[in-house]
Structure formats: C-alpha cells, structure tokens
Motif scaffolding. Structure first.
Motif, PDB file in Angstrom:
ATOM      1  N   THR A  54       0.851  -1.183   0.000  1.00 36.84           N
ATOM      2  CA  THR A  54       0.000   0.000   0.000  1.00 36.84           C
ATOM      3  C   THR A  54       0.886   1.231   0.000  1.00 36.84           C
ATOM      4  O   THR A  54       1.787   1.352   0.831  1.00 36.84           O
ATOM      5  N   LEU A  55       0.615   2.142  -0.936  1.00 38.38           N
ATOM      6  CA  LEU A  55       1.351   3.396  -1.029  1.00 38.38           C
ATOM      7  C   LEU A  55       0.356   4.547  -1.037  1.00 38.38           C
ATOM      8  O   LEU A  55      -0.718   4.439  -1.619  1.00 38.38           O
ATOM      9  N   HIS A  65      -3.033   3.725  -3.218  1.00 36.35           N
ATOM     10  CA  HIS A  65      -2.722   2.669  -4.194  1.00 36.35           C
ATOM     11  C   HIS A  65      -2.439   1.359  -3.470  1.00 36.35           C
ATOM     12  O   HIS A  65      -1.672   1.325  -2.504  1.00 36.35           O
ATOM     13  N   VAL A  66      -3.062   0.275  -3.946  1.00 33.24           N
ATOM     14  CA  VAL A  66      -2.894  -1.048  -3.351  1.00 33.24           C
ATOM     15  C   VAL A  66      -2.549  -2.036  -4.457  1.00 33.24           C
ATOM     16  O   VAL A  66      -3.236  -2.103  -5.476  1.00 33.24           O
ATOM     17  N   TRP A  67      -1.471  -2.797  -4.247  1.00 35.98           N
ATOM     18  CA  TRP A  67      -1.044  -3.795  -5.223  1.00 35.98           C
ATOM     19  C   TRP A  67      -0.770  -5.114  -4.523  1.00 35.98           C
ATOM     20  O   TRP A  67      -0.322  -5.146  -3.387  1.00 35.98           O
ATOM     21  N   ILE A  68      -1.031  -6.207  -5.232  1.00 33.52           N
ATOM     22  CA  ILE A  68      -0.665  -7.545  -4.775  1.00 33.52           C
ATOM     23  C   ILE A  68       0.552  -7.972  -5.593  1.00 33.52           C
ATOM     24  O   ILE A  68       0.552  -7.863  -6.819  1.00 33.52           O
ATOM     25  N   GLU A  87      -0.422  -6.836  -9.322  1.00 32.52           N
ATOM     26  CA  GLU A  87      -1.812  -6.686  -9.734  1.00 32.52           C
ATOM     27  C   GLU A  87      -2.376  -5.500  -8.961  1.00 32.52           C
ATOM     28  O   GLU A  87      -2.299  -5.454  -7.730  1.00 32.52           O
ATOM     29  N   ASN A  88      -2.919  -4.542  -9.676  1.00 37.14           N
ATOM     30  CA  ASN A  88      -3.478  -3.351  -9.052  1.00 37.14           C
ATOM     31  C   ASN A  88      -4.874  -3.678  -8.527  1.00 37.14           C
ATOM     32  O   ASN A  88      -5.752  -4.055  -9.288  1.00 37.14           O
ATOM     33  N   VAL A  89      -5.073  -3.532  -7.226  1.00 41.25           N
ATOM     34  CA  VAL A  89      -6.387  -3.785  -6.624  1.00 41.25           C
ATOM     35  C   VAL A  89      -6.932  -2.517  -5.974  1.00 41.25           C
ATOM     36  O   VAL A  89      -7.789  -2.585  -5.094  1.00 41.25           O
ATOM     37  N   THR A  90      -6.459  -1.370  -6.420  1.00 45.75           N
ATOM     38  CA  THR A  90      -6.921  -0.086  -5.909  1.00 45.75           C
ATOM     39  C   THR A  90      -8.381   0.105  -6.249  1.00 45.75           C
ATOM     40  O   THR A  90      -8.798  -0.118  -7.383  1.00 45.75           O
ATOM     41  N   THR A  91      -9.173   0.511  -5.274  1.00 40.77           N
ATOM     42  CA  THR A  91     -10.570   0.846  -5.528  1.00 40.77           C
ATOM     43  C   THR A  91     -10.657   2.356  -5.677  1.00 40.77           C
ATOM     44  O   THR A  91     -10.132   3.101  -4.856  1.00 40.77           O
ATOM     45  N   HIS A  92     -11.278   2.803  -6.746  1.00 41.85           N
ATOM     46  CA  HIS A  92     -11.385   4.224  -7.022  1.00 41.85           C
ATOM     47  C   HIS A  92     -12.679   4.759  -6.450  1.00 41.85           C
ATOM     48  O   HIS A  92     -13.748   4.164  -6.612  1.00 41.85           O
ATOM     49  N   SER A  93     -12.606   5.900  -5.786  1.00 37.74           N
ATOM     50  CA  SER A  93     -13.811   6.500  -5.221  1.00 37.74           C
ATOM     51  C   SER A  93     -14.642   7.137  -6.328  1.00 37.74           C
ATOM     52  O   SER A  93     -14.121   7.823  -7.190  1.00 37.74           O
ATOM     53  N   GLU A  94     -15.930   6.880  -6.293  1.00 35.74           N
ATOM     54  CA  GLU A  94     -16.842   7.368  -7.335  1.00 35.74           C
ATOM     55  C   GLU A  94     -17.205   8.837  -7.134  1.00 35.74           C
ATOM     56  O   GLU A  94     -17.598   9.502  -8.060  1.00 35.74           O
ATOM     57  N   ASP A  95     -17.044   9.344  -5.903  1.00 34.43           N
ATOM     58  CA  ASP A  95     -17.435  10.719  -5.647  1.00 34.43           C
ATOM     59  C   ASP A  95     -16.405  11.740  -6.127  1.00 34.43           C
ATOM     60  O   ASP A  95     -16.591  12.928  -5.961  1.00 34.43           O
ATOM     61  N   ALA A  96     -15.328  11.314  -6.733  1.00 39.98           N
ATOM     62  CA  ALA A  96     -14.296  12.228  -7.217  1.00 39.98           C
ATOM     63  C   ALA A  96     -14.766  13.008  -8.433  1.00 39.98           C
ATOM     64  O   ALA A  96     -14.222  14.046  -8.756  1.00 39.98           O
ATOM     65  N   CYS A  97     -15.792  12.536  -9.128  1.00 41.78           N
ATOM     66  CA  CYS A  97     -16.277  13.187 -10.350  1.00 41.78           C
ATOM     67  C   CYS A  97     -17.532  14.023 -10.116  1.00 41.78           C
ATOM     68  O   CYS A  97     -18.280  14.298 -11.026  1.00 41.78           O
TER      69      CYS A  97
END
Length: 98
Positions: A54-55, A65-68, A87-97
């Motif tokens: 996690t970074l 950012h979360v990677w396995i 493998e990128n497992v980052t979940t993006h927040s929907e409220d950013a838009c």
C-alpha cells in the motif's frame, strides 16, 4: 540460487514505482509504505509473492494505491515487463467526479 523474497526497495525499483533505487529506499524510510497493512520504514524489508503493498497517493485528489505482488523482479525492464510484477487492486472513489 533462488530466493522466495526480495528487498522492498529493490522491488519498487524493478516495478518502476521509483526512478532509482535510492529514491525508493528514501520513500520507504520516510514511512510512506505498508506491507500487508503493516507500516515499514525499512528498505530491506522482505517482500514475498502474495504480499499486499500500500502506497499513499501522489496528489491529494488521488486514491491510496494497493497492489498484490505477483512476481519478484530480476531487472528493471520496460514498463510492459514491470506490470507483470503486480496486480493493481486499488478501488477508485466514485465521488471524485461530482
């Protein structure tokens, strides 16, 4: 000789998250990184396949950012080769838009 772990700073360098190994070591030393949810400030921390890294975001509006870890690196190759290491497992927040 095969090992089942790799230094954290070296892996970040091979995976192209840092331009140089010394930059990746400095980033880790400042305590910005986590391995399996545990904060670390040791560039020599052992990273294994299956671990979660996690970074923090580079910019405030970005997500964490979360990677396995999927493979250990053997060299700093092209970006296409580096993406095979994680493998990128980052979940993006929907409220950013909004």
């Amino acid at each position: 000789m095969s090992t089942d772990f790799q230094r954290f700073d070296l892996w970040l360098y091979y995976a192209r998250f840092a331009k140089t190994r010394s930059i990746s070591a400095a980033y880790i030393t400042r305590g910005f990184a986590r391995i399996n949810g545990q904060p670390t400030n040791k560039p020599h921390a052992k990273l294994r396949i299956g671990d979660t890294v996690t970074l923090p975001p580079r910019y405030p509006q970005d997500d964490v950012h979360v990677w396995i870890i999927r493979a250990l690196g053997t060299r700093r190759g092209p970006a296409s080769e580096a993406t095979l290491l994680y493998e990128n497992v980052t979940t993006h927040s929907e409220d950013a838009c909004v």
